[in-house]
Scaffold this motif. Structure first.
Motif, PDB file in Angstrom:
ATOM      1  N   VAL A  50      14.252 -19.700  32.792  1.00 21.96           N
ATOM      2  CA  VAL A  50      15.286 -19.094  33.181  1.00 21.96           C
ATOM      3  C   VAL A  50      15.483 -17.905  31.761  1.00 21.96           C
ATOM      4  O   VAL A  50      16.673 -16.589  32.244  1.00 21.96           O
ATOM      5  CB  VAL A  50      16.609 -18.987  34.223  1.00 21.96           C
ATOM      6  N   LEU A  51      16.120 -17.994  30.933  1.00 25.62           N
ATOM      7  CA  LEU A  51      16.099 -17.752  29.809  1.00 25.62           C
ATOM      8  C   LEU A  51      15.256 -17.090  29.078  1.00 25.62           C
ATOM      9  O   LEU A  51      14.450 -17.580  29.368  1.00 25.62           O
ATOM     10  CB  LEU A  51      17.263 -18.051  28.641  1.00 25.62           C
ATOM     11  N   ASP A  52      15.656 -15.734  28.271  1.00 26.05           N
ATOM     12  CA  ASP A  52      14.906 -16.246  26.487  1.00 26.05           C
ATOM     13  C   ASP A  52      14.340 -16.555  25.931  1.00 26.05           C
ATOM     14  O   ASP A  52      15.650 -17.165  25.500  1.00 26.05           O
ATOM     15  CB  ASP A  52      14.879 -13.743  26.232  1.00 26.05           C
ATOM     16  N   GLY A  53      13.614 -16.773  25.156  1.00 24.84           N
ATOM     17  CA  GLY A  53      13.373 -17.890  24.597  1.00 24.84           C
ATOM     18  C   GLY A  53      12.731 -19.293  24.686  1.00 24.84           C
ATOM     19  O   GLY A  53      12.038 -18.938  25.859  1.00 24.84           O
ATOM     20  N   LEU A  54      12.340 -19.628  23.600  1.00 26.09           N
ATOM     21  CA  LEU A  54      11.051 -21.351  24.012  1.00 26.09           C
ATOM     22  C   LEU A  54      11.994 -22.391  24.061  1.00 26.09           C
ATOM     23  O   LEU A  54      13.188 -22.302  23.104  1.00 26.09           O
ATOM     24  CB  LEU A  54      10.825 -20.905  22.753  1.00 26.09           C
ATOM     25  N   GLU A  55      11.622 -22.918  24.704  1.00 26.78           N
ATOM     26  CA  GLU A  55      11.933 -24.150  25.437  1.00 26.78           C
ATOM     27  C   GLU A  55      10.806 -25.329  25.082  1.00 26.78           C
ATOM     28  O   GLU A  55       9.595 -25.723  25.516  1.00 26.78           O
ATOM     29  CB  GLU A  55      12.086 -24.589  26.307  1.00 26.78           C
ATOM     30  N   GLU A  56      11.278 -26.108  24.316  1.00 29.22           N
ATOM     31  CA  GLU A  56      10.027 -27.303  23.845  1.00 29.22           C
ATOM     32  C   GLU A  56      10.572 -28.986  24.353  1.00 29.22           C
ATOM     33  O   GLU A  56      11.234 -29.387  24.690  1.00 29.22           O
ATOM     34  CB  GLU A  56      10.285 -27.455  22.609  1.00 29.22           C
ATOM     35  N   LYS A  57       9.228 -29.121  25.033  1.00 26.62           N
ATOM     36  CA  LYS A  57       9.073 -30.208  26.018  1.00 26.62           C
ATOM     37  C   LYS A  57       8.448 -31.532  25.546  1.00 26.62           C
ATOM     38  O   LYS A  57       6.914 -31.040  25.576  1.00 26.62           O
ATOM     39  CB  LYS A  57       9.542 -29.864  27.065  1.00 26.62           C
ATOM     40  N   GLY A  58       8.324 -31.978  24.412  1.00 26.04           N
ATOM     41  CA  GLY A  58       7.033 -33.263  23.698  1.00 26.04           C
ATOM     42  C   GLY A  58       6.389 -31.524  23.335  1.00 26.04           C
ATOM     43  O   GLY A  58       6.088 -30.550  22.148  1.00 26.04           O
ATOM     44  N   ARG A  59       4.985 -31.798  23.785  1.00 24.38           N
ATOM     45  CA  ARG A  59       3.617 -31.410  23.024  1.00 24.38           C
ATOM     46  C   ARG A  59       3.800 -30.031  23.856  1.00 24.38           C
ATOM     47  O   ARG A  59       2.906 -29.327  23.360  1.00 24.38           O
ATOM     48  CB  ARG A  59       2.380 -32.240  23.115  1.00 24.38           C
ATOM     49  N   PHE A  60       4.473 -30.169  24.875  1.00 20.99           N
ATOM     50  CA  PHE A  60       4.437 -28.383  25.558  1.00 20.99           C
ATOM     51  C   PHE A  60       5.753 -28.125  25.343  1.00 20.99           C
ATOM     52  O   PHE A  60       6.767 -28.064  24.833  1.00 20.99           O
ATOM     53  CB  PHE A  60       4.066 -28.937  27.011  1.00 20.99           C
ATOM     54  N   SER A  61       5.171 -26.598  25.073  1.00 21.81           N
ATOM     55  CA  SER A  61       6.411 -25.480  24.932  1.00 21.81           C
ATOM     56  C   SER A  61       6.393 -24.324  26.006  1.00 21.81           C
ATOM     57  O   SER A  61       5.092 -24.330  26.162  1.00 21.81           O
ATOM     58  CB  SER A  61       6.859 -24.863  23.979  1.00 21.81           C
ATOM     59  N   SER A  62       7.918 -24.167  26.207  1.00 23.47           N
ATOM     60  CA  SER A  62       7.164 -22.425  27.736  1.00 23.47           C
ATOM     61  C   SER A  62       7.846 -21.084  26.973  1.00 23.47           C
ATOM     62  O   SER A  62       9.016 -21.972  26.490  1.00 23.47           O
ATOM     63  CB  SER A  62       7.298 -23.002  29.338  1.00 23.47           C
ATOM     64  N   PHE A  63       7.654 -19.483  27.106  1.00 20.44           N
ATOM     65  CA  PHE A  63       8.400 -19.300  26.353  1.00 20.44           C
ATOM     66  C   PHE A  63       8.782 -17.753  27.172  1.00 20.44           C
ATOM     67  O   PHE A  63       8.148 -18.013  27.759  1.00 20.44           O
ATOM     68  CB  PHE A  63       7.459 -18.293  25.384  1.00 20.44           C
ATOM     69  N   LEU A  64       9.344 -16.934  27.311  1.00 20.75           N
ATOM     70  CA  LEU A  64      10.306 -16.842  28.690  1.00 20.75           C
ATOM     71  C   LEU A  64      10.755 -15.059  27.557  1.00 20.75           C
ATOM     72  O   LEU A  64      11.268 -15.159  26.236  1.00 20.75           O
ATOM     73  CB  LEU A  64      10.980 -16.527  29.697  1.00 20.75           C
ATOM     74  N   SER A  65      10.280 -14.053  28.088  1.00 20.00           N
ATOM     75  CA  SER A  65      10.401 -12.504  27.758  1.00 20.00           C
ATOM     76  C   SER A  65      10.552 -11.979  29.229  1.00 20.00           C
ATOM     77  O   SER A  65      10.085 -11.492  29.503  1.00 20.00           O
ATOM     78  CB  SER A  65      10.116 -12.070  26.534  1.00 20.00           C
ATOM     79  N   ARG A  66      12.016 -11.767  29.297  1.00 25.28           N
ATOM     80  CA  ARG A  66      12.295 -11.028  30.772  1.00 25.28           C
ATOM     81  C   ARG A  66      11.977  -9.723  30.281  1.00 25.28           C
ATOM     82  O   ARG A  66      11.582  -8.809  31.646  1.00 25.28           O
ATOM     83  CB  ARG A  66      13.377 -11.521  30.546  1.00 25.28           C
ATOM     84  N   SER A  67      12.082  -9.003  29.414  1.00 27.03           N
ATOM     85  CA  SER A  67      12.327  -7.728  29.410  1.00 27.03           C
ATOM     86  C   SER A  67      10.847  -6.927  29.595  1.00 27.03           C
ATOM     87  O   SER A  67      11.538  -6.245  30.276  1.00 27.03           O
ATOM     88  CB  SER A  67      13.091  -7.093  28.679  1.00 27.03           C
ATOM     89  N   LYS A  68      10.697  -7.787  28.865  1.00 21.07           N
ATOM     90  CA  LYS A  68       8.961  -7.461  28.680  1.00 21.07           C
ATOM     91  C   LYS A  68       8.118  -8.698  30.007  1.00 21.07           C
ATOM     92  O   LYS A  68       6.725  -8.214  30.093  1.00 21.07           O
ATOM     93  CB  LYS A  68       7.794  -8.243  27.575  1.00 21.07           C
ATOM     94  N   GLY A  69       8.022  -9.150  30.750  1.00 26.90           N
ATOM     95  CA  GLY A  69       7.982  -9.905  31.920  1.00 26.90           C
ATOM     96  C   GLY A  69       6.743 -10.531  31.926  1.00 26.90           C
ATOM     97  O   GLY A  69       5.416 -11.061  32.079  1.00 26.90           O
TER      98      GLY A  69
END
Lengths: 110, 115
Positions: A50-69
């Motif tokens: 829900v917030l911008d940035g990278l969240e890492e969880k083991g081998r998987f990570s998810s990134f979000l940029s709200r301004s860029k959708g």
């Protein structure tokens, strides 16, 4: 309304890194989900951003940029069992119901 | 074991013959929903329920009915199935309707073929 776009299919080699992108347009942003779905099975939750940035969880990570959708799911040290469909989902503004993208089918080969 | 169950898992039927797909969750979840999944179209929501006796249409409700008489059960009813309802159906639940960060827990799926 919702508009979610992901690549249809990607291939990668065992042990490599792959990035699956998701772009979205929504009237109000309430976070973004990633789910994994093996063929013929139910989707299972991977991550929520829900917030911008990278969240890492083991081998998987998810990134979000709200301004860029824009979001991506990063899979490291790929294993054959990572061959699956990866679904991006976004709840519309004021809604509790996520709209799912069509999914990205990832094929991992030796 | 916490889970969402669906029955039947596989069903082949004929046009016009009423059928019900059951969905049950043992996690005391408030929110339940039904999706259909078709090749190239992804998961599309049919109906959802915020709580007992509260149901609402999703994106593709035509041809379907639901009911939520008890918290744990959310059956999907096809009064007069047609071939275009051939699909893979998933039931899902999540803890609280008011918390959009809650993940959804999916049942194993029901593969329906309407001839």
């Amino acid at each position: 309304g919702q508009n979610i776009d992901q690549p249809t299919e990607m291939t990668a080699t065992e042990g490599a890194i792959v990035q699956i992108n998701c772009t979205y347009q929504t009237s109000g942003f309430n976070g973004l989900f990633w789910y994994q779905q093996h063929a013929g099975e139910a989707p299972t939750f991977l991550s929520y951003n829900v917030l911008d940035g990278l969240e890492e969880k083991g081998r998987f990570s998810s990134f979000l940029s709200r301004s860029k959708g824009y979001s991506y799911l990063l899979l490291k040290e790929l294993q054959m069992k990572d061959s699956a469909s990866y679904l991006c989902a976004v709840p519309s503004g004021g809604s509790y119901i996520p709209t799912f993208g069509r999914g990205t089918s990832l094929i991992v080969h030796p | 074991e916490a889970q969402v169950t669906q029955n039947p898992r596989y069903l082949i039927t004929v046009t016009g013959k009423k059928l019900t797909v059951t969905c049950s969750q043992n996690m005391n979840h408030e929110y339940m929903s039904w999706y259909r999944q078709d090749p190239g179209l992804g998961l599309r929501q049919i109906y959802y329920s915020m709580n007992v006796e509260v149901t609402d249409k999703g994106d593709v409700p035509e041809g379907y009915k639901v009911s939520r008489k008890e918290k744990r059960n959310f059956p999907l009813i096809l009064e007069s199935p047609s071939p275009n309802q051939t699909s893979l159906y998933f039931c899902a639940s999540s803890p609280q309707s008011g918390r959009i960060t809650d993940t959804q827990y999916f049942g194993p799926g029901t593969r329906l073929t309407v001839l």
